[in-house]
Design a protein around this motif. Structure first.
Motif: not given
Length: 351
Positions: A69-77, A226-239
């Motif tokens: 379920x979290x594969x877009x986080x690892x792969x996108x990053x 510190x710089x900070x942000x958030x994103x949708x972790x299910x969307x690999x392009x957002x990551x």
């Protein structure tokens, strides 16, 4: 100067190696990149599915935390990193190890506790390491690895390099003292660290809203300028967009970033935890399953004419064969001899 971004509510759920670093470019390059991203995520998914099977029949002992379920986080990053960059993570580490480029054989053999595993069978599921890919673990203590990440950032700066370190953690880590000490020092010393929170909403069985006074947890970075942000972790392009900006900031300006990547695990906290359990409903899980990151990328690619159903099935069959090979390799690998218990206890620094 630190940036501040007001978070909306969490994005609502609507009704053999990982990806390599590839730059965005013309249409052909974009197709090639997306295929690599899909390959990496599929490899992690099929690998973890077999891990669940192996654990159920006793091939894997100890703790086992799956990444499904979290594969877009690892792969996108990790698709954005150079080979000489560094990665450190917590105990949900199989998917990140594969995304970084570790071989499925070495990871599966480690899970089986065999001599050919990346940690020679001594680390198991929670302690995946590989110095060849600068993958620094796999750490079982919640938050214990965050100061190590800051230390790696300090070492990079001390040596005059332009590498970065990406530090993955769960959202429960933000309530530990080590987290705050490490972030304060990283910001004070201006270190090239990307602190990435894999916010899957549940620290074991406790919802974020019950554990943290601040729900937009990237705002914790404000305390350290510190710089900070958030994103949708299910969307690999957002990551890739959000993490890419943080990596560039770390590499060019040696400034850290704290990112709240909002994702969701489809399995339990560990293999000892029921999929839904008592802390989340089946209805909630079903809603998030509609935003499976692999399905979202596949749909995007099919809409863009970048892949066909037949090509997806062929890729999936290829990956299943790779994972089966890793199982066979691990099963054939011998267990460490008893005398291995006395190896690597101390390091000889005098020679």
């Amino acid at each position: 100067m630190a940036t501040k971004k007001k978070a909306d509510a969490r994005p609502a759920a609507p009704g053999q190696n990982g990806a390599t670093a590839v730059a965005n470019g013309p249409a052909d390059d974009e197709t090639a990149l997306n295929r690599e991203l899909l390959r990496s995520m599929l490899l992690q998914r099929r690998f973890e599915e077999r891990c669940a099977e192996a654990y159920a029949i006793g091939k894997i002992g100890g703790f086992c935390h799956l990444y499904i379920g979290q594969e877009a986080v690892s792969t996108g990053s990790l698709s954005l990193l150079r080979p000489d960059d560094y990665v450190i993570t917590t105990y949900r580490d199989h998917g990140q190890a594969l995304a970084r480029g570790m071989t499925p054989r070495s990871v599966m053999a480690e899970l089986f506790g065999r001599i050919d595993g990346c940690s020679r069978g001594k680390g198991g599921s929670m302690h995946i390491f590989d110095r060849n890919t600068n993958f620094l673990g796999g750490h079982g203590i919640v938050g214990g690895h965050v100061p190590i990440a800051t230390g790696v950032g300090f070492a990079i700066k001390y040596r005059g390099g332009d590498q970065v370190i990406v530090c993955f953690m769960g959202e429960s880590v933000v309530n530990t003292g080590a987290f705050h000490e490490a972030l304060n020092m990283a910001s004070l010393w201006k270190l090239p660290c990307v602190f990435l929170i894999e916010n899957n909403r549940y620290g074991m069985g406790t919802a974020l809203e019950r554990a943290s006074a601040i729900h937009d947890i990237h705002e914790r970075g404000a305390a350290y300028n510190m710089h900070r942000d958030f994103c949708d972790g299910q969307d690999i392009f957002a990551v890739r967009k959000t993490v890419g900006e943080a990596i560039e900031r770390a590499r060019k300006e040696q400034l850290p970033t704290l990112i709240d990547v909002r994702t969701y695990r489809f399995m339990g906290h560990s293999m000892s935890d029921a999929v839904s359990g008592t802390y989340r409903t089946k209805a909630e899980l079903d809603e998030y399953l509609k935003r499976d990151p692999i399905a979202l990328l596949r749909a995007h690619m099919q809409d863009a004419g970048q892949i066909t159903d037949d090509e997806v099935h062929a890729l999936d069959d290829e990956i299943k064969a790779i994972v089966q090979d890793s199982w066979d390799f691990a099963d054939a690998s011998p267990e460490p001899p008893l005398e291995a218990l006395y190896e690597d206890v101390y390091v000889d620094t005098t020679s």
